[in-house]
Design an enzyme around this catalytic site. Structure first.
Site, PDB file in Angstrom:
ATOM      1  N   CYS A  83     -11.926   1.760  17.126  1.00  0.00           N
ATOM      2  CA  CYS A  83     -10.718   0.959  16.865  1.00  0.00           C
ATOM      3  C   CYS A  83      -9.677   0.978  17.968  1.00  0.00           C
ATOM      4  O   CYS A  83      -8.913   0.025  18.086  1.00  0.00           O
ATOM      5  CB  CYS A  83     -10.087   1.355  15.533  1.00  0.00           C
ATOM      6  SG  CYS A  83      -9.368   3.000  15.478  1.00  0.00           S
ATOM      7  N   MET A  84      -9.548   2.032  18.758  1.00  0.00           N
ATOM      8  CA  MET A  84      -8.461   2.058  19.751  1.00  0.00           C
ATOM      9  C   MET A  84      -8.907   2.507  21.134  1.00  0.00           C
ATOM     10  O   MET A  84      -8.097   2.606  22.049  1.00  0.00           O
ATOM     11  CB  MET A  84      -7.336   2.987  19.288  1.00  0.00           C
ATOM     12  CG  MET A  84      -7.760   4.429  19.136  1.00  0.00           C
ATOM     13  SD  MET A  84      -6.390   5.596  18.982  1.00  0.00           S
ATOM     14  CE  MET A  84      -5.819   5.691  20.667  1.00  0.00           C
ATOM     15  N   MET A 127      -6.812  -4.813  16.867  1.00  0.00           N
ATOM     16  CA  MET A 127      -8.273  -4.852  16.959  1.00  0.00           C
ATOM     17  C   MET A 127      -8.811  -6.080  17.682  1.00  0.00           C
ATOM     18  O   MET A 127      -9.904  -6.035  18.254  1.00  0.00           O
ATOM     19  CB  MET A 127      -8.902  -4.771  15.570  1.00  0.00           C
ATOM     20  CG  MET A 127      -8.630  -3.466  14.833  1.00  0.00           C
ATOM     21  SD  MET A 127      -9.097  -1.998  15.771  1.00  0.00           S
ATOM     22  CE  MET A 127      -7.495  -1.375  16.260  1.00  0.00           C
ATOM     23  N   GLY A 184      -4.596   1.313  13.990  1.00  0.00           N
ATOM     24  CA  GLY A 184      -4.866   1.068  12.586  1.00  0.00           C
ATOM     25  C   GLY A 184      -4.849   2.314  11.734  1.00  0.00           C
ATOM     26  O   GLY A 184      -4.640   2.238  10.528  1.00  0.00           O
ATOM     27  N   GLN A 185      -5.063   3.502  12.328  1.00  0.00           N
ATOM     28  CA  GLN A 185      -5.146   4.734  11.557  1.00  0.00           C
ATOM     29  C   GLN A 185      -3.892   5.574  11.740  1.00  0.00           C
ATOM     30  O   GLN A 185      -3.230   5.529  12.779  1.00  0.00           O
ATOM     31  CB  GLN A 185      -6.373   5.544  11.971  1.00  0.00           C
ATOM     32  CG  GLN A 185      -7.681   4.825  11.689  1.00  0.00           C
ATOM     33  CD  GLN A 185      -8.871   5.707  11.974  1.00  0.00           C
ATOM     34  OE1 GLN A 185      -9.330   6.448  11.110  1.00  0.00           O
ATOM     35  NE2 GLN A 185      -9.392   5.633  13.180  1.00  0.00           N
ATOM     36  N   LYS A 191       0.844  -1.209   0.000  1.00  0.00           N
ATOM     37  CA  LYS A 191       0.000   0.000   0.000  1.00  0.00           C
ATOM     38  C   LYS A 191       0.873   1.250   0.000  1.00  0.00           C
ATOM     39  O   LYS A 191       0.579   2.227  -0.689  1.00  0.00           O
ATOM     40  CB  LYS A 191      -0.929  -0.007   1.212  1.00  0.00           C
ATOM     41  CG  LYS A 191      -2.000  -1.073   1.181  1.00  0.00           C
ATOM     42  CD  LYS A 191      -3.000  -0.937   2.303  1.00  0.00           C
ATOM     43  CE  LYS A 191      -2.390  -1.169   3.672  1.00  0.00           C
ATOM     44  NZ  LYS A 191      -1.943  -2.562   3.882  1.00  0.00           N
TER      45      LYS A 191
END
Length: 802
Positions: free
Chosen positions: A172-173, A347, A384-385, A90
């Site tokens: 998510c966190m 996650m 994740g971000q 990516k």
């Protein structure tokens, strides 16, 4: 060939071809990173600059090549400690994310059911009008830059006096944050990525870094390939690409991690292999009383030991499915002081109705065993971000938060915030706003029935695809009078398709920015290319709305001195009209916002350096302290003497934000709790959701990169081979999944990339044509309010073609 070279070769071969295509050149072959880099099309007007990658929370640094006003090349930054010149598939393609054919380029308002173009002036006026009404909320993102998030937080809390702001990072966190807070009194990891280079044992707690954080994973695999003795252990509900590299794979029942953690702790105490000296000097014990709170109540060591008594290896096997010998193996490793152990999670532990508990328990195992404070000894949460840590946790873009880890409910914290913002006392509302699930629930409820959220402004996220139980938490709002949805984004998404007002945004290097990654590293970059059409920075959008409210007479848009709340002065000291797009880049607005935000970071020892220091660096890990020689230096390992300047001399280890006010970390007792929904005769399968290496989150950017889309064009349901036989399906057949909340059809992939155990199905969530979140459960952790996307009950039936 080493795995690192193999990864570079495969990814760079695709990326250099893409770069050549963008630059209008011929296709370029690649045998490895360096040869490929030299073959990139070069010319005198090709300019390189630094930026963090736009995608995940690893925070890899890239060098961006710009030619004739367009990004034409990307390469890994050899000067960056995070990735040392390596990128994942990516990352090598991140430049192409800017150039999808359907970029949003003009504001659009829904009229008679259709989105039609309008001017920015009209769009800003509409947002301001909605913000003047009761029930206005801002739904932000861990992809906001730090200055964007700070501007949004200040607009809501210092300007509108409202705490109805929350981020997608709640999904998510949030449980990682509450886990840190309950144990140490302050959030984010004490260690850093350097632990991956020093650990003897790496334990994966329900995560798949081979696909989710491949550059970090490659650091560990490179050590194994070089012959180092690094033991890898995978604990999860299905085998993944990471599992194939591990020495031990422990497949557990969903939510079995709670029992496993308690079982390890019990064995450490039973055998006397816990680190008594470390515990006596640095730890205390905690449990919940009659009314559970994040702080809990103090208990004795004996009470803690008694609470663990039920978790024998045999009972743990009943609860988790993990064999007694495997549990004993884990306890053997934690009981050895000659080893260094790092735990990694993401996650699997966070999207969990007992997410705070399992986070605290894994921290507790490390503390109990003394595997803390040395390089390689660390419990580490990954995000994740790109800026979930920097923009959410640190900037405090949460319904209960203020910048720097301060809280709206704390009177002293409100006073400090009001002083920095120079607003009158009482401007900051002491009542927390609605957390994400509640915000969207209220938005989907008629006002007459308690639905007090009337407008949501969504920025840099896609809740129309990511919210759990979409049929309850998103869809109903579109049928209710008075509910108004505003979306700022870069591409059409599941959310823009149902929005009332769509605002086109600039992305990544089309604007200035700063991110904060998973190891406390704050990163900066400058704008390199122009956004397409009328797309504009999210920070500008927020400031323009604030100014429009000011001009409409909203009292909250002035400070105590009568100045505009976001007043920005130029070098001559005169105010610059940054709310006017043509003047926004007359000054560096990011720098002005960041320097104000920095004032908050000292309260919780999250000190940040001046903006100029980040311009020079490939990121700095906080706390960043100016030493006696005038140099600003980062902190690799927190709470450790000699590493962390806030630790007192001779303390060794000091948890200086301890909730017990005695510099001790808390080791928690959290009993096993069953999931809120389990398979039964009617819905006999477990369903787990997640990501794949090619796509990031909802695929808004990655599905528009041809090379990535071709590699993984659509979602699927991963099925165990024996279950497939029983269901009568083969690869490519369609399977109808149904939960108590919705239905979905997907193509079958037997065993797929992973190997789900019998009775378990896996579906990735990147595909907006197959919205798996119509199936998922909105039940959430009681402290973090984070929902559980990893386990719900479904039934499956073969779709028969007619």
């Amino acid at each position: 060939m080493k795995r690192r070279a193999l990864l570079q070769s495969a990814a760079m071969a695709m990326a250099t071809t893409a770069a050549a295509r963008l630059a209008g050149g011929d296709e370029v072959s690649a045998e490895g990173a360096e040869p490929a880099r030299r073959r990139l099309p070069l010319s005198p007007d090709l300019v390189w600059d630094k930026a963090p990658c736009r995608f995940c929370g690893t925070g890899c640094h890239v060098e961006v090549g710009v030619q004739k006003g367009k990004v034409v090349a990307v390469r890994g930054d050899l000067q960056a400690e995070v990735n040392k010149g390596l990128l994942c598939v990516k990352g090598y393609h991140v430049g192409l994310a800017l150039y999808g054919k359907d970029r949003l380029t003009q504001p659009m308002l829904r009229k008679d059911g259709e989105l039609v173009p309008i001017s920015w002036d009209e769009a800003i006026d509409i947002v301001a009008q909605r913000a003047e009404l009761d029930g206005f909320a801002l739904y932000g993102s861990g992809q906001w830059t730090i200055p964007e998030g700070y501007a949004g937080n200040k607009l809501m809390k210092a300007g509108l006096g409202s705490n109805h702001i929350d981020p997608n990072a709640r999904l998510c966190m949030a449980s990682a944050v509450t886990g840190f807070l309950s144990v140490y009194g302050v959030d984010e990891p004490a260690g850093c990525y350097d632990d991956l280079d020093r650990c003897d044992v790496l334990i994966l707690w329900g995560n798949n870094p081979a696909e989710m954080h491949p550059v970090l994973w490659s650091r560990v695999l490179e050590r194994k390939v070089a012959g180092e003795d690094v033991k890898l252990i995978d604990i999860g509900t299905r085998e993944t690409r990471s599992s194939g590299f591990c020495d031990h794979v422990l497949t557990m029942k969903p939510q079995g991690d709670l029992a496993i953690a308690n079982g390890i702790a019990r064995l450490l105490l039973e055998r006397g292999t816990y680190d008594k000296a470390f515990v006596d000097a640095h730890c205390a014990f905690r449990a919940h009383g009659d009314k559970p709170t994040l702080q809990g109540e103090a208990i004795s060591f004996e009470q803690f030991k008694e609470g663990l008594a039920p978790y024998t290896p045999e009972h743990v096997e009943e609860l988790s499915g993990v064999k007694p010998d495997d549990l004993r193996m884990l306890a053997d490793l934690f009981g050895r002081r000659d080893l260094r152990i790092t735990s990694l999670w993401c996650m699997g532990m966070n999207q969990h109705t007992q997410g705070t508990a399992i986070n605290a328990l894994v921290h507790g195992i490390h503390l109990l065993s003394g595997h803390f404070g040395r390089p390689g000894d660390a419990p580490t949460s990954l995000t994740g971000q790109a800026s979930a840590c920097g923009t959410v946790s640190e900037v405090g873009t949460l319904a209960h938060g203020l910048p720097g880890g301060l809280l709206v409910e704390n009177a002293e914290h409100r006073k400090e915030a009001e002083a920095i913002w120079n607003v009158p006392p009482g401007r900051v509302n002491p009542k927390p706003g609605h957390h994400t699930v509640e915000m969207w629930k209220r938005f989907c409820t008629p006002k007459s029935q308690g639905g007090d959220i009337q407008t949501i402004w969504v920025m840099v996220t896609n809740p129309g695809q990511t919210m759990p139980n979409l049929n309850a938490l998103v869809a109903p709002s579109r049928k209710l009078d008075g509910k108004f949805l505003i979306v700022s984004d870069v591409y059409p998404t599941a959310t823009t398709k149902i929005a009332d007002l769509v605002l086109p945004s600039a992305m990544w290097v089309e604007k200035n920015g700063m991110f904060g990654n998973s190891e406390r590293r704050t990163q900066q970059w400058f704008k390199m290319v122009e956004p397409p059409g009328q797309a504009r920075d999210d920070a500008w959008q927020l400031l323009a709305v604030a100014r429009r409210l000011h001009d409409r007479g909203h009292p909250g848009m002035k400070d105590k001195d009568g100045k505009f709340l976001f007043d920005v002065a130029g070098p001559d000291g005169k105010s610059v009209p940054v709310w006017e797009w043509e003047h926004y880049y007359d000054v560096n607005v990011d720098e002005r916002l960041f320097e104000e935000y920095r004032k908050f970071t000292r309260f919780k020892h999250k000190d940040l350096a001046p903006y100029a220091e980040y311009v020079k660096a490939r990121g700095l890990r906080w706390p960043v302290i100016q030493h006696e020689d005038g140099v600003w230096r980062e902190t690799k390992f927190r709470f450790v003497e000699g590493e962390d300047r806030y630790v007192k001399k001779d303390a060794g280890v000091q948890f200086y934000h301890s909730t017990s006010k005695d510099d001790r970390a808390q080791i928690w007792l959290h009993p096993y709790t069953a999931p809120p929904e389990v398979p039964d005769a009617e819905f006999p399968f477990w369903l787990c959701t997640g990501r794949v290496i090619e796509h990031w989150h909802t695929g808004t950017m990655t599905r528009r990169i041809p090379e990535l889309w071709r590699s993984m064009p659509n979602a699927y349901v991963e099925v165990n081979a024996k279950d497939a036989d029983r269901l009568g399906v083969k690869n490519g057949d369609r399977l109808a999944l149904e939960s108590r909340r919705g239905k979905l059809e997907l193509p079958v992939w037997i065993d797929g990339r992973g190997a789900p155990p019998q009775g378990t199905l896996f579906v990735p969530f990147f595909d907006e044509t197959m919205l798996v979140n119509v199936l998922t459960l909105e039940a959430y952790d009681p402290f973090s309010k984070q929902p559980d996307y990893k386990k719900c009950a479904v039934r499956a039936k073969k779709v028969v073609s007619t």
